[in-house]
Design an enzyme around this catalytic site. Structure first.
Site, short mmCIF file in Angstrom:
data_model
loop_
_atom_site.label_atom_id
_atom_site.label_comp_id
_atom_site.label_asym_id
_atom_site.label_seq_id
_atom_site.Cartn_x
_atom_site.Cartn_y
_atom_site.Cartn_z
N HIS A 262 56.09 24.64 -10.17
CA HIS A 262 56.91 26.42 -9.75
C HIS A 262 57.58 26.88 -10.41
O HIS A 262 58.18 28.23 -10.53
CB HIS A 262 57.64 25.87 -8.07
CG HIS A 262 56.39 25.13 -6.76
ND1 HIS A 262 55.24 25.54 -6.76
CD2 HIS A 262 56.60 24.16 -6.23
CE1 HIS A 262 54.04 24.35 -6.50
NE2 HIS A 262 55.46 23.67 -5.33
N LYS A 359 65.76 19.63 -1.57
CA LYS A 359 65.58 19.56 -0.61
C LYS A 359 67.26 19.00 0.86
O LYS A 359 67.87 18.56 0.04
CB LYS A 359 64.93 18.12 -0.22
CG LYS A 359 63.30 17.93 -1.10
CD LYS A 359 62.38 18.88 0.42
CE LYS A 359 61.20 18.51 -0.65
NZ LYS A 359 60.05 19.83 -0.28
C1 BG6 Z 1 55.19 21.84 -2.94
C2 BG6 Z 1 56.00 20.86 -2.58
O1 BG6 Z 1 54.72 21.78 -3.92
O2 BG6 Z 1 56.24 22.65 -3.11
C3 BG6 Z 1 56.74 20.22 -1.32
O3 BG6 Z 1 55.29 19.05 -3.07
C4 BG6 Z 1 57.06 21.98 -1.07
O4 BG6 Z 1 57.77 19.31 -1.73
C5 BG6 Z 1 56.71 23.49 -1.33
O5 BG6 Z 1 57.89 21.94 0.08
C6 BG6 Z 1 57.56 24.18 -1.65
O6 BG6 Z 1 56.37 25.61 -0.75
P1 BG6 Z 1 56.63 26.50 0.10
O7 BG6 Z 1 55.97 27.68 -0.08
O8 BG6 Z 1 57.07 25.69 1.31
O9 BG6 Z 1 57.99 27.31 -1.27
#
Ligand code: BG6
Length: 509
Positions: A262, A359
């Site tokens: 991401h 987190k």
């Molecule tokens: C996921 C991760 O890819 O993305 C998670 O494995 C994380 O740990 C999540 O919480 C976050 O996604 P979003 O769309 O809620 O920002």
């Protein structure tokens, strides 16, 4: 999002009884149906080890649909969509993923569903299992002649145009070597145009907008470089802990879970060169160029350019990471990471990119903040800091989606006081509509054969190059004194030091 309907499809979900199917995939399909973007014939086949019958899987799907309906204030027509209107057929194959017989049964189910398709049904495999099963499922699909690669991928293969598509969830590998091995395996059994490696951030409306914002406006490109930009901060903060994913997190850690995919995708969109078109290949190649130009963090500089953290207990947020289910009591796994990355190219030389994610941080907040350089001469001295604050452009990815530009004005009154004020664009205010969920867009694009919003294999390998260097460097450092930040804070002190030693500060809300 496209207004073109997906073609008749049979979607096979491996790991169909898991969290992703319930929380993301079925809700996304439901919403596509409400928008009338799914075809008349849409079959779903669940594959998992759990001993479900077709009826069990049907009620599993029904519950997932009910949960979306309960959350949304939807119209009567939407309320009337249930499992029978969403899916033409719901089937389940209960099998261990490594068992040949299971795939023979799957082949029979698929053939029987094909018989009911008026126009040929495209097949879509979704690998939503733990990553260790990806190679096994790919091998088995091929052995059962279900990969569509039987013609060896030859251009004259009559089946080529109807070949199934495969979506592979993240994490794609655990390091550079495993990602390369997985890519090689995938290429042996599927042609590249069949493969969709998913990163759901790319399906977010605000992330897609980065390229629109940069290249549908003439005024930013001239200042989008080292001459005007001082540094960039990318934050993806989550208030939640690891929830029920302690076991997975013990293997992954936040660097693999969030940064490799991401955050590096956000960085590449904000920093890449302009593509010549919105075509998939044009965008992907510029992203890969950018990722390739990120300077590797080596074992020598890992201690100065990266920070690891792990959350401890706090009165506000409860248990610490080491108390979560499935987590080692002496775990050295990071739930927070901050990095300083340099990009070695003409545009960005000397402009640091600071990334952080974690987190159990102060609040949910994902944003990209572009900090412009200070004015060259400070003539307004009547401010709190002594000089006007630097302009900041903030791409607000979530929540409170929008864009803010922070600039300076004269505060009304008799003194010459300079004050920083925001200029705001809010999706909610301007478009008055709920933004589509990332998985909606990505599933539809895949069914329509558009891979623009999916990372390319070269990009994935390039991002693992950066992450593997950091992971290797961390292994050589002394053990961390974890936990080193309390739940509800903004991470360990060392994260502040990482940026403050360069004379900058994190933008905390
Ligand atoms: C996921 C991760 O890819 O993305 C998670 O494995 C994380 O740990 C999540 O919480 C976050 O996604 P979003 O769309 O809620 O920002």
């Amino acid at each position: 999002m496209s207004t073109e309907k997906a073609p008749s499809t049979t979607m096979v979900i491996f790991g169909a009884t898991g969290d992703l199917t319930k929380r993301k995939l079925i809700p996304a399909l439901y919403r596509l149906k409400t928008l009338d973007l799914l075809p008349e014939t849409f079959n779903i086949v669940g594959v998992a080890t759990r001993g479900y019958s077709d009826a069990d899987f049907r009620s599993h799907a029904e519950k997932a649909i009910d949960a979306v309906k309960a959350k949304s204030v939807s119209e009567e027509r939407e309320q009337s969509i249930g499992v029978d209107t969403l899916f033409s057929n719901v089937r389940f194959v209960s099998t261990p993923f490594d068992k040949r017989e299971g795939y023979a049964e799957l082949a029979k189910v698929l053939d029987s569903l094909d018989a009911g398709c008026t126009t040929p049904c495209s097949r879509l495999y979704y690998l939503a299992t733990p990553p260790s099963f990806f190679p096994i499922i790919i091998e088995q699909l091929h052995s059962a002649q279900l990969s569509g690669f039987e013609g060896g991928g030859r251009a004259d293969d009559p089946q080529r145009d109807h070949a199934p598509k495969i979506i592979i969830e993240k994490p794609f590998g655990v390091d550079m070597e495993s990602a390369q091995t997985l890519n090689a395996l995938v290429s042996r059994h599927f042609r590249e145009e069949q493969v969709y490696r998913i990163d759901h951030y790319l399906g977010k409306e605000t992330v897609q907008n980065i390229l629109f914002f940069r290249f549908a406006n003439g005024i930013y490109e001239p200042i989008w470089n080292r001459r005007y930009i001082d540094h960039v901060q990318i934050t993806a903060a989550e208030a939640i802990g690891v929830e029920n994913r302690g076991k997975y997190f013990e293997e992954a850690g936040i660097l693999r879970d969030m940064v490799q995919n991401h955050l590096l995708q956000l960085l590449s969109l904000v920093a890449m060169e302009p593509p010549i078109s919105m075509e998939s290949e044009a965008i992907r190649s510029k992203k890969v160029d950018l990722l390739d130009s990120i300077r590797a963090i080596t074992s020598e500089d890992v201690a100065t350019n990266s920070v690891r953290g792990q959350y401890g207990p706090s009165a506000k947020t409860g248990a610490g990471y080491r108390d979560e289910e499935g987590v080692n009591k002496e775990s050295q796994i990071e739930t927070f990471a901050a990095l300083k990355l340099d990009i070695d190219n003409w545009r960005w030389s000397g402009v640091p990119f600071y990334l952080r994610t974690g987190k159990r941080l102060g609040q949910n907040l994902t944003e990209i903040a572009i900090h412009f350089k200070a004015v060259p001469h400070c003539m307004f001295t009547e401010t709190i800091t002594g000089c006007p604050e630097n302009n900041i452009l903030v791409l607000k990815i979530q929540p409170d989606e929008g864009i803010t530009f922070q600039f300076n004005v004269k505060r009304p009154g008799s003194s010459n006081y300079v004050e920083s004020v925001p200029m705001d664009f809010s999706y909610k205010e301007s478009f008055k509509t709920k933004l589509p969920e990332a998985y909606e867009r990505l599933l539809l694009d895949c069914m329509l054969g558009d891979s623009t919003l999916f990372p390319h294999k070269a990009g994935i390998e390039s991002s693992w190059r950066i992450i593997t260097g950091i992971l290797d460097g961390w292994k050589e450092l002394p053990k961390e004194d974890f936990p080193n930040y309390s739940g509800g804070s903004w991470g360990p002190e060392a994260s502040d030091t990482l940026i403050e030693k360069d004379g900058r500060v994190w933008r905390n809300p």
